[in-house]
Design a protein around this motif. Structure first.
Motif, PDB file in Angstrom:
ATOM      1  N   ALA A  66       1.965  17.701  17.279  1.00  0.00           N
ATOM      2  CA  ALA A  66       3.118  17.044  17.909  1.00  0.00           C
ATOM      3  C   ALA A  66       3.352  15.662  17.301  1.00  0.00           C
ATOM      4  O   ALA A  66       4.502  15.257  17.083  1.00  0.00           O
ATOM      5  N   GLU A  67       2.287  14.937  17.023  1.00  0.00           N
ATOM      6  CA  GLU A  67       2.425  13.612  16.407  1.00  0.00           C
ATOM      7  C   GLU A  67       2.959  13.731  14.987  1.00  0.00           C
ATOM      8  O   GLU A  67       3.791  12.921  14.565  1.00  0.00           O
ATOM      9  N   LEU A  68       2.473  14.725  14.243  1.00  0.00           N
ATOM     10  CA  LEU A  68       2.952  14.924  12.877  1.00  0.00           C
ATOM     11  C   LEU A  68       4.438  15.263  12.875  1.00  0.00           C
ATOM     12  O   LEU A  68       5.218  14.672  12.127  1.00  0.00           O
ATOM     13  N   ILE A  69       4.846  16.179  13.735  1.00  0.00           N
ATOM     14  CA  ILE A  69       6.261  16.560  13.829  1.00  0.00           C
ATOM     15  C   ILE A  69       7.109  15.356  14.206  1.00  0.00           C
ATOM     16  O   ILE A  69       8.178  15.123  13.632  1.00  0.00           O
ATOM     17  N   SER A  70       6.638  14.567  15.154  1.00  0.00           N
ATOM     18  CA  SER A  70       7.373  13.377  15.581  1.00  0.00           C
ATOM     19  C   SER A  70       7.560  12.393  14.424  1.00  0.00           C
ATOM     20  O   SER A  70       8.653  11.868  14.214  1.00  0.00           O
ATOM     21  N   LEU A  71       6.499  12.163  13.658  1.00  0.00           N
ATOM     22  CA  LEU A  71       6.580  11.246  12.521  1.00  0.00           C
ATOM     23  C   LEU A  71       7.571  11.766  11.477  1.00  0.00           C
ATOM     24  O   LEU A  71       8.428  11.021  10.991  1.00  0.00           O
ATOM     25  N   LEU A  72       7.463  13.048  11.146  1.00  0.00           N
ATOM     26  CA  LEU A  72       8.364  13.625  10.153  1.00  0.00           C
ATOM     27  C   LEU A  72       9.819  13.527  10.616  1.00  0.00           C
ATOM     28  O   LEU A  72      10.706  13.189   9.821  1.00  0.00           O
ATOM     29  N   MET A 119       0.841  -1.177   0.000  1.00  0.00           N
ATOM     30  CA  MET A 119       0.000   0.000   0.000  1.00  0.00           C
ATOM     31  C   MET A 119       0.889   1.244   0.000  1.00  0.00           C
ATOM     32  O   MET A 119       1.920   1.293   0.655  1.00  0.00           O
ATOM     33  N   PHE A 120       0.468   2.251  -0.711  1.00  0.00           N
ATOM     34  CA  PHE A 120       1.150   3.538  -0.791  1.00  0.00           C
ATOM     35  C   PHE A 120       0.337   4.528   0.038  1.00  0.00           C
ATOM     36  O   PHE A 120      -0.875   4.610  -0.116  1.00  0.00           O
ATOM     37  N   LEU A 121       0.991   5.254   0.935  1.00  0.00           N
ATOM     38  CA  LEU A 121       0.306   6.187   1.824  1.00  0.00           C
ATOM     39  C   LEU A 121       0.902   7.575   1.678  1.00  0.00           C
ATOM     40  O   LEU A 121       2.110   7.758   1.828  1.00  0.00           O
ATOM     41  N   SER A 122       0.061   8.554   1.362  1.00  0.00           N
ATOM     42  CA  SER A 122       0.468   9.958   1.331  1.00  0.00           C
ATOM     43  C   SER A 122      -0.042  10.619   2.601  1.00  0.00           C
ATOM     44  O   SER A 122      -1.213  10.465   2.948  1.00  0.00           O
ATOM     45  N   ILE A 123       0.829  11.350   3.281  1.00  0.00           N
ATOM     46  CA  ILE A 123       0.452  12.019   4.522  1.00  0.00           C
ATOM     47  C   ILE A 123       0.544  13.522   4.318  1.00  0.00           C
ATOM     48  O   ILE A 123       1.570  14.043   3.872  1.00  0.00           O
ATOM     49  N   SER A 124      -0.514  14.224   4.656  1.00  0.00           N
ATOM     50  CA  SER A 124      -0.567  15.671   4.507  1.00  0.00           C
ATOM     51  C   SER A 124       0.351  16.349   5.514  1.00  0.00           C
ATOM     52  O   SER A 124       0.455  15.929   6.666  1.00  0.00           O
ATOM     53  N   PHE A 125       0.991  17.441   5.063  1.00  0.00           N
ATOM     54  CA  PHE A 125       1.790  18.274   5.959  1.00  0.00           C
ATOM     55  C   PHE A 125       0.943  19.388   6.557  1.00  0.00           C
ATOM     56  O   PHE A 125       1.417  20.153   7.380  1.00  0.00           O
ATOM     57  N   ASP A 126      -0.290  19.520   6.096  1.00  0.00           N
ATOM     58  CA  ASP A 126      -1.166  20.627   6.490  1.00  0.00           C
ATOM     59  C   ASP A 126      -2.548  20.095   6.891  1.00  0.00           C
ATOM     60  O   ASP A 126      -3.527  20.284   6.180  1.00  0.00           O
ATOM     61  N   PRO A 127      -2.633  19.434   8.056  1.00  0.00           N
ATOM     62  CA  PRO A 127      -3.904  18.801   8.436  1.00  0.00           C
ATOM     63  C   PRO A 127      -5.044  19.781   8.680  1.00  0.00           C
ATOM     64  O   PRO A 127      -6.208  19.405   8.590  1.00  0.00           O
ATOM     65  N   GLU A 128      -4.733  21.046   8.951  1.00  0.00           N
ATOM     66  CA  GLU A 128      -5.812  22.026   9.144  1.00  0.00           C
ATOM     67  C   GLU A 128      -6.520  22.328   7.835  1.00  0.00           C
ATOM     68  O   GLU A 128      -7.739  22.446   7.786  1.00  0.00           O
ATOM     69  N   ARG A 129      -5.762  22.468   6.774  1.00  0.00           N
ATOM     70  CA  ARG A 129      -6.347  22.767   5.468  1.00  0.00           C
ATOM     71  C   ARG A 129      -6.783  21.495   4.738  1.00  0.00           C
ATOM     72  O   ARG A 129      -7.786  21.491   4.035  1.00  0.00           O
ATOM     73  N   ASP A 130      -6.018  20.428   4.886  1.00  0.00           N
ATOM     74  CA  ASP A 130      -6.315  19.172   4.197  1.00  0.00           C
ATOM     75  C   ASP A 130      -7.246  18.305   5.036  1.00  0.00           C
ATOM     76  O   ASP A 130      -6.843  17.294   5.611  1.00  0.00           O
ATOM     77  N   ASP A 131      -8.506  18.712   5.084  1.00  0.00           N
ATOM     78  CA  ASP A 131      -9.496  17.915   5.816  1.00  0.00           C
ATOM     79  C   ASP A 131      -9.894  16.714   4.949  1.00  0.00           C
ATOM     80  O   ASP A 131      -9.444  16.581   3.807  1.00  0.00           O
ATOM     81  N   PRO A 132     -10.708  15.796   5.474  1.00  0.00           N
ATOM     82  CA  PRO A 132     -11.078  14.609   4.698  1.00  0.00           C
ATOM     83  C   PRO A 132     -11.687  14.916   3.330  1.00  0.00           C
ATOM     84  O   PRO A 132     -11.426  14.197   2.363  1.00  0.00           O
ATOM     85  N   ILE A 173      -2.664  13.743   9.975  1.00  0.00           N
ATOM     86  CA  ILE A 173      -2.423  13.551  11.402  1.00  0.00           C
ATOM     87  C   ILE A 173      -2.768  14.881  12.050  1.00  0.00           C
ATOM     88  O   ILE A 173      -1.996  15.832  11.973  1.00  0.00           O
ATOM     89  N   PRO A 174      -3.958  14.974  12.679  1.00  0.00           N
ATOM     90  CA  PRO A 174      -4.419  16.261  13.193  1.00  0.00           C
ATOM     91  C   PRO A 174      -3.616  16.809  14.375  1.00  0.00           C
ATOM     92  O   PRO A 174      -3.586  18.011  14.586  1.00  0.00           O
ATOM     93  N   ASP A 175      -2.942  15.948  15.120  1.00  0.00           N
ATOM     94  CA  ASP A 175      -2.165  16.404  16.274  1.00  0.00           C
ATOM     95  C   ASP A 175      -0.794  16.892  15.793  1.00  0.00           C
ATOM     96  O   ASP A 175       0.010  16.082  15.305  1.00  0.00           O
TER      97      ASP A 175
END
Length: 81
Positions: free
Chosen positions: A40-46, A1-14, A36-38
């Motif tokens: 801190a979690e997004l920063i940690s993953l990146l 599976m290929f997964l794209s993760i948004s860097f801008d969860p506030e603007r990139d809603d579902p 990833i709406p949180d």
């Protein structure tokens, strides 16, 4: 599976991610879009995967372009530039 993760969860809603998925003819199974709406979690993953994201001042982002292969245990196995 290929997964794209948004860097801008506030603007990139579902809804936005669904439009993006459709524009690339993704079936939602082999290529998924996620956010990833949180912050801190997004920063940690990146940070864990060494992804560098720089806001360009116009609402977009510059980032390193690579594919990250993650094993079944969630560990980074390889990076493809």
């Amino acid at each position: 599976m290929f997964l794209s993760i948004s860097f801008d969860p506030e603007r990139d809603d579902p809804t936005v991610l669904n439009r993006y998925k459709d524009s690339f003819h993704s079936d939602g199974e082999t290529w998924r879009m996620a956010r990833i709406p949180d912050p801190a979690e997004l920063i940690s993953l990146l940070e864990k995967f060494g992804v560098i994201v720089i806001p360009d001042g116009t609402g977009n982002f510059t980032h390193n372009s690579a594919f990250y292969l993650v094993d079944r245990n969630g560990k980074l196995a390889q990076v493809f530039d």
